[in-house]
Design a protein around this motif. Structure first.
Motif, PDB file in Angstrom:
ATOM      1  N   UNK A  80       0.825  -1.204   0.000  1.00 34.65           N
ATOM      2  CA  UNK A  80       0.000   0.000   0.000  1.00 34.65           C
ATOM      3  C   UNK A  80       0.861   1.257   0.000  1.00 34.65           C
ATOM      4  N   UNK A  81       1.829   1.308   0.886  1.00 35.20           N
ATOM      5  CA  UNK A  81       2.681   2.497   0.998  1.00 35.20           C
ATOM      6  C   UNK A  81       3.499   2.708  -0.270  1.00 35.20           C
ATOM      7  N   UNK A  83       2.890   1.499  -3.273  1.00 36.45           N
ATOM      8  CA  UNK A  83       1.978   1.783  -4.379  1.00 36.45           C
ATOM      9  C   UNK A  83       1.523   3.235  -4.368  1.00 36.45           C
ATOM     10  N   UNK A  84       1.202   3.751  -3.192  1.00 37.50           N
ATOM     11  CA  UNK A  84       0.813   5.154  -3.098  1.00 37.50           C
ATOM     12  C   UNK A  84       1.962   6.073  -3.493  1.00 37.50           C
ATOM     13  N   UNK A  85       3.179   5.694  -3.145  1.00 33.74           N
ATOM     14  CA  UNK A  85       4.336   6.502  -3.538  1.00 33.74           C
ATOM     15  C   UNK A  85       4.558   6.450  -5.043  1.00 33.74           C
ATOM     16  N   UNK A  86       4.415   5.267  -5.629  1.00 29.68           N
ATOM     17  CA  UNK A  86       4.599   5.120  -7.076  1.00 29.68           C
ATOM     18  C   UNK A  86       3.596   5.983  -7.832  1.00 29.68           C
ATOM     19  N   UNK A  91       4.842  11.410  -0.433  1.00 27.94           N
ATOM     20  CA  UNK A  91       6.155  11.890  -0.894  1.00 27.94           C
ATOM     21  C   UNK A  91       7.323  10.952  -0.583  1.00 27.94           C
ATOM     22  N   UNK A  92       7.315   9.797  -1.203  1.00 22.83           N
ATOM     23  CA  UNK A  92       8.465   8.888  -1.146  1.00 22.83           C
ATOM     24  C   UNK A  92       8.996   8.753  -2.559  1.00 22.83           C
ATOM     25  N   UNK A  96      14.182   2.306  -5.469  1.00 26.50           N
ATOM     26  CA  UNK A  96      13.872   1.138  -4.659  1.00 26.50           C
ATOM     27  C   UNK A  96      12.375   0.852  -4.584  1.00 26.50           C
ATOM     28  N   UNK A  97      11.520   1.848  -4.875  1.00 27.98           N
ATOM     29  CA  UNK A  97      10.080   1.677  -4.711  1.00 27.98           C
ATOM     30  C   UNK A  97       9.511   0.529  -5.541  1.00 27.98           C
ATOM     31  N   UNK A  98       9.850   0.483  -6.819  1.00 29.59           N
ATOM     32  CA  UNK A  98       9.323  -0.563  -7.700  1.00 29.59           C
ATOM     33  C   UNK A  98       9.694  -1.965  -7.231  1.00 29.59           C
TER      34      UNK A  98
END
Length: 193
Positions: A80-81, A83-86, A91-92, A96-98
């Motif tokens: 969730x976190x 995905x919301x950033x992507x 504001x992340x 590394x997110x993907x």
């Protein structure tokens, strides 16, 4: 043959952006619905065995199911976190997110798969209480929504809103499953293994 003139109010099409199509999304939703119904029918028609999984270290299949679901729920929060950033909702940032988003989802699915097997084979589709009925329905809906999300994920032509909506639906259903099973187990049996 007459030439049609483009609508001047329509936004210009960009060459690097494929046109969006809702048809494949509707097909994915149909397949997801078929998965949900199929799981429900199998769970209802299959005679429950009483036990399907019993992992080392756990006192029962229900305890194993509870802790695997809890771990999957924690990975779903990571999903969730990230995905919301992507999608730019929090504001992340970072490369590394993907990978974190993809791997947390893969791990969550690996954790809930034995839970689904246990539910289907050991317990079946239950309706002896409101909680059990709701949990059974949610389980079927979760896997149908998950299949739909995975099918849409591979589409470049899906409308931009579809993937976040399906991701939110999958997360919401897993949260409800967690509440109707793992939280119930912890309340009535304590934090036992």
């Amino acid at each position: 043959m007459t030439a049609t003139t483009p609508d001047p109010a329509a936004p210009p099409a960009r060459a690097d952006q494929p046109a969006t199509r809702l048809g494949p999304v509707l097909v994915a939703m149909g397949i997801g619905a078929a998965v949900s119904i199929g799981l429900g029918l199998f769970g209802r028609l299959h005679a429950p065995t009483g036990i399907a999984i019993n992992l080392a270290g756990f006192s029962s299949g229900l305890a194993a199911k509870t802790w695997l679901t809890t771990a999957a729920f924690l990975f779903a929060i990571v999903q969730l976190v990230t995905g919301m950033a992507i999608f730019g909702r929090i504001p992340l940032h970072g490369a590394w997110l993907g990978p974190v988003h993809r791997w947390s989802g893969r791990i969550a699915v690996l954790l809930v798969t034995p839970v689904a097997v246990h539910c289907l084979y050991a317990l079946g589709f239950q309706d002896f209480s409101s909680r059990a009925l709701v949990h059974s329905i949610l389980g079927c809906l979760f896997f149908g929504a998950f299949v739909c999300k995975m099918l849409v994920l591979t589409r470049d032509d899906a409308p931009g809103w579809v993937l976040p909506v399906l991701g939110g639906l999958v997360f919401s259903l897993l949260t409800a499953l967690f509440a109707t099973a793992a939280v119930w187990f912890f309340v009535y049996r304590g934090f036992t293994f």
